[in-house]
Design a protein around this motif. Structure first.
Motif, PDB file in Angstrom:
ATOM      1  N   UNK A   1     -26.051 -25.764   7.095  1.00 49.22           N
ATOM      2  CA  UNK A   1     -25.053 -26.743   7.512  1.00 49.22           C
ATOM      3  C   UNK A   1     -25.070 -26.930   9.035  1.00 49.22           C
ATOM      4  N   UNK A   2     -25.207 -25.801   9.764  1.00 47.11           N
ATOM      5  CA  UNK A   2     -25.290 -25.917  11.232  1.00 47.11           C
ATOM      6  C   UNK A   2     -26.520 -26.713  11.664  1.00 47.11           C
ATOM      7  N   UNK A   3     -27.654 -26.386  11.003  1.00 44.42           N
ATOM      8  CA  UNK A   3     -28.874 -27.120  11.351  1.00 44.42           C
ATOM      9  C   UNK A   3     -28.728 -28.611  11.018  1.00 44.42           C
ATOM     10  N   UNK A   4     -28.067 -28.885   9.894  1.00 45.27           N
ATOM     11  CA  UNK A   4     -27.867 -30.281   9.528  1.00 45.27           C
ATOM     12  C   UNK A   4     -26.992 -31.003  10.564  1.00 45.27           C
ATOM     13  N   UNK A   5     -25.965 -30.296  11.085  1.00 49.56           N
ATOM     14  CA  UNK A   5     -25.100 -30.917  12.091  1.00 49.56           C
ATOM     15  C   UNK A   5     -25.887 -31.243  13.372  1.00 49.56           C
ATOM     16  N   UNK A   6     -26.768 -30.304  13.817  1.00 47.53           N
ATOM     17  CA  UNK A   6     -27.573 -30.551  15.011  1.00 47.53           C
ATOM     18  C   UNK A   6     -28.534 -31.710  14.793  1.00 47.53           C
ATOM     19  N   UNK A   7     -29.128 -31.743  13.597  1.00 50.60           N
ATOM     20  CA  UNK A   7     -30.072 -32.835  13.319  1.00 50.60           C
ATOM     21  C   UNK A   7     -29.360 -34.183  13.300  1.00 50.60           C
ATOM     22  N   UNK A   8     -28.125 -34.154  12.743  1.00 53.98           N
ATOM     23  CA  UNK A   8     -27.377 -35.393  12.711  1.00 53.98           C
ATOM     24  C   UNK A   8     -27.040 -35.886  14.122  1.00 53.98           C
ATOM     25  N   UNK A   9     -26.685 -34.999  15.037  1.00 55.90           N
ATOM     26  CA  UNK A   9     -26.399 -35.389  16.419  1.00 55.90           C
ATOM     27  C   UNK A   9     -27.640 -35.984  17.102  1.00 55.90           C
ATOM     28  N   UNK A  10     -28.816 -35.426  16.785  1.00 51.57           N
ATOM     29  CA  UNK A  10     -30.048 -35.961  17.398  1.00 51.57           C
ATOM     30  C   UNK A  10     -30.418 -37.329  16.866  1.00 51.57           C
ATOM     31  N   UNK A  11     -30.175 -37.514  15.595  1.00 50.47           N
ATOM     32  CA  UNK A  11     -30.568 -38.783  14.968  1.00 50.47           C
ATOM     33  C   UNK A  11     -29.684 -39.955  15.402  1.00 50.47           C
ATOM     34  N   UNK A  12     -28.486 -39.697  15.993  1.00 53.38           N
ATOM     35  CA  UNK A  12     -27.604 -40.775  16.429  1.00 53.38           C
ATOM     36  C   UNK A  12     -28.204 -41.570  17.589  1.00 53.38           C
ATOM     37  N   UNK A  13     -29.186 -40.970  18.322  1.00 48.72           N
ATOM     38  CA  UNK A  13     -29.815 -41.634  19.473  1.00 48.72           C
ATOM     39  C   UNK A  13     -30.965 -42.540  19.081  1.00 48.72           C
ATOM     40  N   UNK A  14     -31.345 -42.499  17.834  1.00 49.86           N
ATOM     41  CA  UNK A  14     -32.427 -43.393  17.410  1.00 49.86           C
ATOM     42  C   UNK A  14     -31.905 -44.800  17.213  1.00 49.86           C
TER      43      UNK A  14
ATOM     44  N   UNK B   1     -37.389 -29.523   2.394  1.00 49.88           N
ATOM     45  CA  UNK B   1     -36.940 -30.842   2.845  1.00 49.88           C
ATOM     46  C   UNK B   1     -36.517 -30.812   4.309  1.00 49.88           C
ATOM     47  N   UNK B   2     -35.858 -29.702   4.693  1.00 52.97           N
ATOM     48  CA  UNK B   2     -35.422 -29.575   6.095  1.00 52.97           C
ATOM     49  C   UNK B   2     -36.615 -29.509   7.041  1.00 52.97           C
ATOM     50  N   UNK B   3     -37.642 -28.805   6.638  1.00 57.76           N
ATOM     51  CA  UNK B   3     -38.838 -28.737   7.472  1.00 57.76           C
ATOM     52  C   UNK B   3     -39.492 -30.114   7.604  1.00 57.76           C
ATOM     53  N   UNK B   4     -39.496 -30.830   6.468  1.00 58.23           N
ATOM     54  CA  UNK B   4     -40.056 -32.182   6.527  1.00 58.23           C
ATOM     55  C   UNK B   4     -39.225 -33.076   7.438  1.00 58.23           C
ATOM     56  N   UNK B   5     -37.902 -32.902   7.383  1.00 59.40           N
ATOM     57  CA  UNK B   5     -37.030 -33.672   8.269  1.00 59.40           C
ATOM     58  C   UNK B   5     -37.302 -33.343   9.730  1.00 59.40           C
ATOM     59  N   UNK B   6     -37.522 -32.065  10.003  1.00 59.47           N
ATOM     60  CA  UNK B   6     -37.812 -31.677  11.395  1.00 59.47           C
ATOM     61  C   UNK B   6     -39.136 -32.279  11.858  1.00 59.47           C
ATOM     62  N   UNK B   7     -40.122 -32.278  10.947  1.00 58.59           N
ATOM     63  CA  UNK B   7     -41.408 -32.882  11.324  1.00 58.59           C
ATOM     64  C   UNK B   7     -41.224 -34.374  11.580  1.00 58.59           C
ATOM     65  N   UNK B   8     -40.449 -35.027  10.710  1.00 52.06           N
ATOM     66  CA  UNK B   8     -40.204 -36.467  10.936  1.00 52.06           C
ATOM     67  C   UNK B   8     -39.471 -36.704  12.262  1.00 52.06           C
TER      68      UNK B   8
END
Length: 338
Positions: free
Chosen positions: A181-194, A303-310
């Motif tokens: 969940x923490x990793x998902x929150x960080x990824x979500x914050x990064x994706x807002x800049x796209x 799936x999370x690893x694939x998301x990180x690669x993307x």
């Protein structure tokens, strides 16, 4: 008088009352200054002879002896002593016969009582042997029940260890979920800049990921509820074991109800065995569910690893775009300047 003392009681019984006997009785009564009536003479003779015969002999004696007889004191004493001696001999003989009969009855009663006591003693000995045999059987059943209870206690300890292991696994899964969940929150914050397209794509992926996490949470709650049910069932098994021990203690104090109580214990033990088998089957099902959840978690990690690669790919593309935009701006500035 001499004829009366000479006759014995047996001779009187054989020959009956005669004139001489009646004369002797009459003279004895007269010597004691008593009236020689028919009743008195009959009593003097020991209540033998008929009144008619005594009356006839008295009339003959009166006719034969018009004068009253002269009875000397010595003859009167001898007659009295002889009569008393005869009466004492008769009473002594009767007492001896009565004592002998009483003694024979007592001996017969004693012999009968002795036979009854011997039979009772034999019956008590048989009862004692039977009770000892039953006691030995009960002790053997007691030992078997103790062995079964120890085995059940071992099974309970093993189930508790399995439960502890499952709880530890659940805690580890919960920790992994929190980390995800923490990793998902960080990824979500990064994706807002796209840009909008990348953000829309990421939102779709995040929505899918959230649904997966929600499903995992639902499965986790379901597993926790099942674990609580298993704990309640284990508590019931433990209480059943304690009740079985209490009933076993009561069975030692109440030997008369030992058969029914032992049957009840056997039935309860069989029910406990069924419950244990059911619990083991449910534990196996729980283990299978944990394996399924572990596989799903693994897919989530992939799936999370694939998301990180993307995400890294998109970051590189964004950097390239920013570089191109910067170069284009410089070119435009150089073109517009001089």
């Amino acid at each position: 008088m001499n004829h009366l003392t000479a006759l014995s009681e047996s001779e009187m019984a054989r020959s009956g009352v005669n004139k001489a006997i009646v004369r002797g009785a009459r003279d004895a009564l007269l010597a004691r200054e008593q009236r020689p009536s028919i009743e008195a003479i009959r009593a003097e003779l020991g209540h033998t002879g008929s009144k008619t015969t005594i009356q006839r002999f008295l009339k003959e004696l009166i006719n034969e002896e018009p004068h009253p007889p002269q009875v000397s004191l010595s003859e009167e004493l001898m007659t009295l002593i002889g009569s008393l001696a005869q009466r004492l001999a008769n009473e002594a003989q009767q007492a001896v016969v009565a004592d002998r009969a009483r003694l024979e009855r007592q001996q017969a009663a004693y012999q009968h009582q002795r036979e009854v006591e011997q039979a009772r003693q034999d019956e008590l000995q048989k009862s004692k042997d039977y009770v000892l045999a039953e006691l030995l059987a009960l002790r053997e059943e007691h030992r078997q029940l103790n062995d079964q209870m120890q085995h059940s206690e071992g099974e309970r300890q093993r189930l508790l260890a399995i439960e502890s292991h499952h709880l530890q696994l659940l805690e580890e899964r919960a920790s992994q979920l929190r980390s995800l969940e923490e990793q998902r929150a960080h990824a979500r914050d990064g994706l807002l800049h796209f840009r909008e397209q990348a953000r829309q794509q990421r939102q779709d992926e995040a929505s899918r990921y959230e649904s997966t996490v929600a499903l995992l949470r639902h499965e986790l709650r379901s597993l926790q509820e099942q674990l609580l049910v298993k704990q309640d069932e284990l508590g019931l098994v433990y209480r059943d074991l304690e009740r079985l021990s209490a009933e076993h203690t009561l069975s030692e104090r109440a030997l008369r109800n030992r058969t029914q109580e032992l049957n009840d214990r056997v039935n309860e033990y069989q029910e406990l065995q069924v419950k244990l088998h059911t619990t083991q089957a449910e534990a196996a099902t729980f283990q299978l569910q944990l394996s399924v959840m572990r596989e799903k978690a693994r897919h989530c990690v992939l799936d999370r690893r694939q998301d990180l690669r993307n995400l890294r790919t998109m970051s590189r593309q964004l950097a390239q775009l920013e570089t191109l935009i910067t170069g284009r701006k410089r070119c435009d500035a150089d073109f517009d300047g001089p």
